[in-house]
Enzyme design. Structure first.
Site, short mmCIF file in Angstrom:
data_model
loop_
_atom_site.label_atom_id
_atom_site.label_comp_id
_atom_site.label_asym_id
_atom_site.label_seq_id
_atom_site.Cartn_x
_atom_site.Cartn_y
_atom_site.Cartn_z
N ASP A 115 -13.68 3.96 -7.64
CA ASP A 115 -13.22 5.01 -6.70
C ASP A 115 -12.70 6.25 -7.12
O ASP A 115 -11.99 6.19 -8.03
CB ASP A 115 -11.85 4.19 -5.86
CG ASP A 115 -11.66 5.08 -4.56
OD1 ASP A 115 -12.47 5.46 -4.01
OD2 ASP A 115 -10.48 4.84 -3.95
N TYR A 117 -11.69 10.64 -6.48
CA TYR A 117 -10.49 11.20 -5.79
C TYR A 117 -11.01 12.73 -5.34
O TYR A 117 -10.59 13.69 -6.05
CB TYR A 117 -9.52 11.27 -6.63
CG TYR A 117 -8.07 11.57 -6.33
CD1 TYR A 117 -7.69 10.97 -4.91
CD2 TYR A 117 -7.39 12.30 -7.30
CE1 TYR A 117 -6.17 11.48 -4.74
CE2 TYR A 117 -6.19 12.40 -6.64
CZ TYR A 117 -5.40 12.14 -5.62
OH TYR A 117 -3.96 12.48 -5.09
N HIS A 122 -7.65 16.31 0.22
CA HIS A 122 -6.98 15.01 0.28
C HIS A 122 -6.11 15.17 -1.00
O HIS A 122 -4.81 14.60 -0.84
CB HIS A 122 -8.07 13.75 0.11
CG HIS A 122 -7.34 12.49 -0.23
ND1 HIS A 122 -6.52 12.01 0.76
CD2 HIS A 122 -7.42 11.65 -1.22
CE1 HIS A 122 -6.02 10.74 0.28
NE2 HIS A 122 -6.61 10.57 -1.15
N ARG A 131 4.44 14.12 -4.42
CA ARG A 131 5.25 14.68 -5.52
C ARG A 131 5.53 16.04 -5.18
O ARG A 131 4.83 17.09 -5.59
CB ARG A 131 4.07 14.71 -6.89
CG ARG A 131 3.89 13.35 -7.43
CD ARG A 131 2.79 13.37 -8.62
NE ARG A 131 1.37 13.63 -8.04
CZ ARG A 131 0.67 12.95 -7.59
NH1 ARG A 131 0.96 11.62 -7.70
NH2 ARG A 131 -0.58 13.35 -7.10
N GLU A 190 -14.10 7.06 3.28
CA GLU A 190 -15.02 7.36 2.22
C GLU A 190 -16.35 7.23 2.30
O GLU A 190 -16.96 6.49 3.43
CB GLU A 190 -14.38 6.58 0.99
CG GLU A 190 -12.89 6.78 0.65
CD GLU A 190 -12.63 6.09 -0.46
OE1 GLU A 190 -13.23 5.83 -1.41
OE2 GLU A 190 -11.16 5.90 -0.98
N ASP A 222 -11.46 2.34 2.47
CA ASP A 222 -10.81 1.81 1.06
C ASP A 222 -9.25 1.62 1.76
O ASP A 222 -8.23 2.33 1.57
CB ASP A 222 -10.68 2.93 0.27
CG ASP A 222 -10.04 2.26 -1.23
OD1 ASP A 222 -9.85 1.16 -1.37
OD2 ASP A 222 -9.41 3.18 -1.95
N GLN A 229 1.25 0.47 -2.91
CA GLN A 229 0.95 1.42 -4.10
C GLN A 229 2.19 2.40 -4.57
O GLN A 229 1.99 2.62 -5.59
CB GLN A 229 -0.12 2.39 -3.04
CG GLN A 229 -0.81 3.31 -4.19
CD GLN A 229 -1.79 4.19 -3.31
OE1 GLN A 229 -1.96 3.86 -2.16
NE2 GLN A 229 -2.64 5.07 -4.11
N TYR A 233 2.17 2.11 -8.91
CA TYR A 233 1.15 2.75 -9.25
C TYR A 233 1.46 3.74 -10.73
O TYR A 233 0.44 4.25 -11.44
CB TYR A 233 0.52 3.83 -8.25
CG TYR A 233 0.94 4.98 -8.32
CD1 TYR A 233 2.22 5.42 -7.48
CD2 TYR A 233 0.31 6.22 -8.83
CE1 TYR A 233 2.43 6.82 -7.45
CE2 TYR A 233 0.92 7.51 -8.43
CZ TYR A 233 2.07 7.70 -7.97
OH TYR A 233 2.44 9.08 -7.69
N SER A 246 -11.74 -3.66 0.63
CA SER A 246 -12.44 -2.25 0.97
C SER A 246 -13.50 -2.78 1.80
O SER A 246 -14.20 -3.70 1.41
CB SER A 246 -12.79 -1.73 -0.18
OG SER A 246 -11.86 -1.86 -1.33
#
Lengths: 400, 400
Positions: A115, A117, A122, A131, A190, A222, A229, A233, A246
């Site tokens: 997968d 990114y 996004h 963050r 996706e 997904d 998560q 993560y 998925s």
């Protein structure tokens, strides 16, 4: 292109599309089918005697994916002629089944699933949400297509019901992790790229050669448990927050059918390293639509994706990692620059602070049990035609 | 246990061991073999007529892994009797081949491959090196077995040569990423767990049921390019720094052969959540040895691993992720609490600040081209015997 089938001119699955899938007719073994309109061609039987008929007799696309691009092109040319040429009608028509009469199963035996990114909007949104004190994009984001391996054994075909996952989560305010059903169940709209051919360990697929391995695309959801998560993560990436399921469309649209949808990539600044550069890099003008139950909640534009599929495949193999027929890589969530174009609820409802409306007074920050999520899409074809992508849909069941 | 074969009493591959692999005799199709001493039993032919012979006729262990634990136990009992009972000699001996005469191939078709991070000493060392300003262990470490999916298509059998991977890296002092062969190529001495049986999407394997799916173990080397990994791994975890290759022993030792090696786990504090607790949780007293060329550089003790294999499998499936025969999960780097017990060069040479000596004046902070890394191991067996684990070895080739 014209066909002897009685299809409306604006049919999303006309003769310029012809996606591949795997169907099971009642009481029979599954085998490869080709969609036209609302019908499925029993491909291996219709093409008996051709060099590709045998590869179509298997219960997945993998044998056909193991062939070379010349074979894929020859097969597609054969199919187009079969549907375009009136003189073939008597030979072909007996091998057409009604879509409603067959079961569509997972089209590929997934080898490795990666997968990516690749949407700047996004990654920026997620970075801002998760963050808030750091730069939204990590320092590596514009230098390489960030990706990670997901669970290939839980890629399921559209229509498979999805039980709400259970696991650990810990909000910053919780003194210790708690256990239970995810309360932040999300989607990620996706595009999946189905890989064909095979390479040896230690070799690479450069950007110029990538097209020889990019067989086709399928819409992909997904499913993501944001609370699971978020707790798990750091430092090794998403695991159980993603691995429960998925969903993929049963129809794989050949890349050849998308040649009218090729568009330039967004400007890449800073310029990436040599192995990610090339003359023929392209994006794809695919228009997606995400529905929750009866409400369209987003229209993500694939054309805004930062990294091209060729760059993703070149990066995936630059270290010498080999590829196999049936490998699958997904683009990562497709989000456009505008709010109504975001490909996840995390972004659409901005981490729960701006719930979206579904009509009838219902709102959502994340998915509720019983919700059905459906992703559809299309691409421009020749002469104003549209090339439909097979839809991917799934309904959330309560946690077991 | 005694056998009619002429084996030394301290043979690492005696009748209490009997690991499974897949061999190819010259000019023949690969099929399942069982190691005893320096010989391989042509299992499907020797066992003709038994309920498991057919599963052993395949070119991987997957058909046998698809069977149930009763079948695994019955098959092992049959093998033990075949080698222990003198009256079976005439029947069995013709099916023994010399190890030197066969090729050993990858024993499983790997489904999904998950790498855990279950050594507290390793996680503490890596945290101290990579994140010196933060707590060495992330806040989640003692609450869940951290793991991530790796690339199953690049799991290779011991003896496969490993080309030095190429990719992007960026030291903090570099203004921009640079491209080239990894200059920090490392090993990770791990134990791989081979999964048998199958579960449905949405179901879980609890700690108590985990043993029914833990078929056996194999030594594992998760080659790692630390420079590529360091630049790419935030925020979605390791990708190209790991995906170029992981090496596995050709011999899978059944968990049953390790019953004398079961030891209590280290104390788990804080107590984990319910789904990770159970009466019968155990660690394994496996003693590993890591050699670079002719020098033993480490002796990692598996008994110090924090999380049990049952906890790792229960965690992997708690979200409803299904498992398939041939799934593989690895323990993560095995490091003990003492410096000579560390399972990676990153730790052994402490991020390059304390190069290790190989003799002849040679030192290493990371691997050099031409280096051969070999991991061996054994476990206590009955009556002072040792159960040998099949070795995993690989030689580094220059970057292509």
């Amino acid at each position: 292109m014209k066909t002897w089938l009685d299809l409306p001119a604006d049919d999303l699955f006309g003769v310029d599309n012809l996606p591949y899938g795997v169907f099971r007719a009642p009481g029979q073994e599954p085998r490869v089918g080709v969609r036209i309109g609302d019908r499925v061609l029993d491909a291996s039987r219709a093409a008996e005697g051709t060099p590709f008929a045998q590869a179509w007799a298997y219960p997945s696309l993998n044998a056909f994916l193991a062939a070379d691009p010349e074979t894929w092109r020859a097969a597609r040319a054969w199919l187009i002629t079969a549907f375009a040429d009136e003189s073939r009608r008597a030979e072909i028509e007996p091998h057409l089944l009604d879509l409603a009469e067959v079961e569509l199963i997972l089209p590929i035996e997934v080898g490795d699933y990666v997968d990516f990114y690749a949407s700047e909007a996004h990654a920026t949104n997620v970075g801002s949400i998760f963050r808030p004190d750091a730069d939204a994009l990590t320092p590596n984001w514009k230098h390489l297509p960030i990706g990670y391996h997901g669970r290939s054994g839980t890629v399921v075909v559209s229509g498979t019901e999805i039980a709400r996952p259970v696991g650990q989560r810990k909000a910053p305010s919780d003194p210790a992790p708690v256990f239970g059903p995810s309360v932040r169940l999300d989607i990620e709209a996706e595009l999946g790229f189905v890989v064909g051919g095979r390479t040896e360990l230690g070799s690479r697929v450069g950007v110029a050669a990538a097209e020889d391995h990019l067989f086709g695309v399928a819409l992909f959801n997904d499913w993501s448990a944001r609370d699971i998560q978020a707790w798990e993560y750091v430092p090794l990436g998403p695991f159980l927050g993603k691995s429960f399921a998925s969903s993929i469309s049963p129809w794989v649209t050949p890349l050849e059918a998308l040649r009218y949808a090729r568009v330039p990539l967004p400007a890449q600044e800073p310029e990436p390293l040599d192995y990610l550069r090339g003359e023929g890099l392209f994006g794809l003008d695919l228009r997606l639509e995400v529905r929750i139950n009866d409400t369209v909640v987003s229209r993500p534009p694939y054309a805004e994706m930062y990294w091209s599929p060729a760059q993703m495949l070149a990066h995936l193999t630059v270290n010498g990692a080999s590829i196999r027929p049936g490998d699958l890589f997904a683009s990562g969530t497709i989000s456009g620059g505008r709010p109504g174009e975001r490909g996840s609820l995390l972004e659409l409802a901005w981490n729960g602070t701006e719930p979206i409306e579904l009509g009838g007074g219902e709102t959502r920050s994340f998915l509720a049990d019983g919700d059905t999520v459906t992703i559809t899409g299309w691409a421009p074809g020749p002469d104003g035609a549209r090339i439909g992508l097979g839809e991917v849909s799934g309904t959330i069941l309560p946690a077991r």
